[in-house]
Design a protein around this motif. Structure first.
Motif, PDB file in Angstrom:
ATOM      1  N   HIS A 291       0.865  -1.309   0.005  1.00 43.08           N
ATOM      2  CA  HIS A 291      -0.070  -0.014   0.106  1.00 43.08           C
ATOM      3  C   HIS A 291       0.805   1.310  -0.124  1.00 43.08           C
ATOM      4  CE1 HIS A 291      -3.845  -1.972   1.661  1.00 43.08           C
ATOM      5  NE2 HIS A 291      -3.726  -1.947   0.445  1.00 43.08           N
TER       6      HIS A 291
ATOM      7  N   GLU B 218       4.141  -6.616   6.394  1.00 39.74           N
ATOM      8  CA  GLU B 218       2.738  -7.386   6.076  1.00 39.74           C
ATOM      9  C   GLU B 218       2.227  -7.871   7.336  1.00 39.74           C
ATOM     10  OE1 GLU B 218       3.122 -10.517   3.283  1.00 39.74           O
ATOM     11  OE2 GLU B 218       3.656  -9.302   1.430  1.00 39.74           O
TER      12      GLU B 218
ATOM     13  N   SER C 197      -6.449  -4.348   7.072  1.00 41.01           N
ATOM     14  CA  SER C 197      -5.908  -4.363   5.963  1.00 41.01           C
ATOM     15  C   SER C 197      -5.570  -5.692   5.476  1.00 41.01           C
ATOM     16  CB  SER C 197      -4.889  -3.494   5.724  1.00 41.01           C
ATOM     17  OG  SER C 197      -3.591  -3.779   6.705  1.00 41.01           O
TER      18      SER C 197
ATOM     19  N   TRP D 189      -7.230  -8.847   3.312  1.00 42.52           N
ATOM     20  CA  TRP D 189      -7.468  -8.855   1.968  1.00 42.52           C
ATOM     21  C   TRP D 189      -6.212  -9.362   1.234  1.00 42.52           C
ATOM     22  CZ3 TRP D 189     -11.989  -7.076  -0.287  1.00 42.52           C
ATOM     23  CH2 TRP D 189     -12.861  -6.694   0.602  1.00 42.52           C
ATOM     24  N   LEU D 190      -5.088  -9.156   1.975  1.00 39.37           N
ATOM     25  CA  LEU D 190      -3.921  -9.953   1.282  1.00 39.37           C
ATOM     26  C   LEU D 190      -4.002 -11.448   1.443  1.00 39.37           C
ATOM     27  CD1 LEU D 190      -1.078  -9.387   0.209  1.00 39.37           C
ATOM     28  CD2 LEU D 190      -0.077  -9.204   2.621  1.00 39.37           C
TER      29      LEU D 190
ATOM     30  N   SER E 246      -6.620 -12.864  -0.789  1.00 40.11           N
ATOM     31  CA  SER E 246      -6.141 -12.910  -2.219  1.00 40.11           C
ATOM     32  C   SER E 246      -5.136 -14.051  -2.523  1.00 40.11           C
ATOM     33  CB  SER E 246      -5.344 -11.624  -2.377  1.00 40.11           C
ATOM     34  OG  SER E 246      -3.896 -11.281  -1.738  1.00 40.11           O
TER      35      SER E 246
ATOM     36  N   LEU F 154      -6.691  -5.368  -3.082  1.00 44.85           N
ATOM     37  CA  LEU F 154      -6.398  -5.182  -1.518  1.00 44.85           C
ATOM     38  C   LEU F 154      -6.948  -3.736  -1.334  1.00 44.85           C
ATOM     39  CD1 LEU F 154      -2.466  -5.694  -1.435  1.00 44.85           C
ATOM     40  CD2 LEU F 154      -4.361  -7.404  -1.043  1.00 44.85           C
TER      41      LEU F 154
END
Length: 370
Positions: free
Chosen positions: A183, A203, A215, A218-219, A222, A232
């Protein structure tokens, strides 16, 4: 403006604590801003008041293009915790737990509900994931404590947002922020608007802090569903607005205007907004942060100021034992930004006294210090 009040569970007899959410605007896109989750970190609360006034004006002018939710007081539990006149807002007094740790990890339960339901439409995936996050939180067993209930309320509002700003501060510090490395290109503009001195990127820094609880799912999703198109979609950060004493009016007004200018760039606010007055700072791996400790008890004298660039070997502070006349000078072991120093001036065992953000990894595993 709409005000939403949530009563915390397990209030004591004759008392009640509430989380107040102020909702501005309307639309599909959403930003969420909260302040002072660590209740003794008040620059964010002061900034939130400036934001509240400005958002009221912008809404009246019809300039909001989405929803902006603001929680000026994210932690009513910690506000009244004083010990001999000193505010103790970082840890819950009863349990000893850090208020900004152990938020619900959403990726695993959400992934279990999403099996076979995701496709190649990223917008449809975003809507489905956010709905599932909300459903998972709502289906949890009743909160076992006020702290757990408070955390769930905050996360339930933030998990459906495109942008999440968690406003904190350090002891004595230059402005800095934490975010996912993926990001960082999106955050550079906010860093420039606020004159942030360094971005600390990881991360997973350990501890399930609020911004990563928003956050990081979402990582993870994915990667769990590589054949689905999952952006993301939650841009979340912790912003450290200097030090605990930095509650001045000019600073708070400047921070509020910088945040609003950034939200305008994200399409959430219309109108003319100034460009950043300075360039963005450097983003560095959180693993590259060096914490410096005293080698023995004594009075601490800092030799450099937060926000300065230091080279490896530069003197950062000295520790003086006036009984033995022992003087020890502590130097930086890495080159980087001296971004925070401890407010205490007497060296205690196990307490960091300075933090330097460097470019090369020095630590691994859990990166947060409680």
């Amino acid at each position: 403006m709409e005000r939403i009040d949530h009563a915390l569970p397990w209030s004591h007899l004759g008392s009640e604590r509430r989380i107040s959410v102020f909702r501005f605007g309307a639309g599909e896109r959403k930003a969420y801003i909260q302040a002072s989750l660590h209740a003794d970190e008040l620059p964010g609360m002061r900034t939130a008041w400036e934001l509240k006034k400005r958002l009221t004006e912008l809404e009246a002018q019809g300039l909001l293009n989405g929803v902006i939710e603001l929680v000026p007081v994210a932690n009513p539990l910690g506000l009244g915790q004083l010990l001999q006149g000193n505010h103790q807002g970082r840890f819950e007094a009863g349990s000893g737990k850090n208020f900004n740790r152990d938020f619900v990890e959403l990726s695993e339960p959400v992934a279990a509900e999403l099996q076979g339901h995701l496709g190649d439409d990223p917008h449809a995936n975003i809507r489905l994931i956010r709905e599932t996050m909300s459903d998972v939180l709502a289906a949890l067993p009743p909160a076992a404590s006020q702290l757990q209930g408070m955390q769930r309320i905050l996360l339930s509002h933030a998990c459906t947002a495109d942008v999440v700003l968690d406003l904190h501060c350090d002891c004595e510090a230059a402005l800095h922020m934490y975010a996912l490395p993926q990001h960082w290109p999106h955050w550079r503009s906010l860093a420039a608007h606020l004159n942030v001195k360094v971005g600390l990127l990881a991360e997973d820094s350990g501890g399930s802090s609020f911004d990563e609880a928003c956050s990081l799912p979402w990582l993870r999703l994915s990667r769990l569903f590589p054949d689905a198109r999952i952006p993301l979609a939650c841009l979340a950060t912790t912003i450290e607005l200097g030090g605990q004493s930095d509650t001045g009016r000019p600073e708070a007004q400047a921070y509020a205007e910088g945040i609003l200018a950034f939200l305008a760039e994200q399409g959430l606010i219309s109108g003319e907004w100034p460009k950043p007055a300075q360039d963005a700072c450097e983003g560095m791996p959180f693993e590259g942060t060096e914490m410096l400790f005293a080698p023995h008890p004594g009075v601490v004298s800092f030799l450099r100021r937060p926000g300065e660039w230091v080279e490896a070997g530069d003197e950062i502070f000295e520790v003086i034992d006036p009984l033995s006349d022992r003087v020890s000078t502590v130097c930086a072991g890495t080159s980087g930004v001296l971004f925070a120093i401890e407010r205490l001036r007497y060296a205690q065992p196990g307490f960091w006294l300075a933090k330097v953000a460097g470019r090369e990894a020095l630590r691994h595993g859990r990166l947060l210090n409680d």
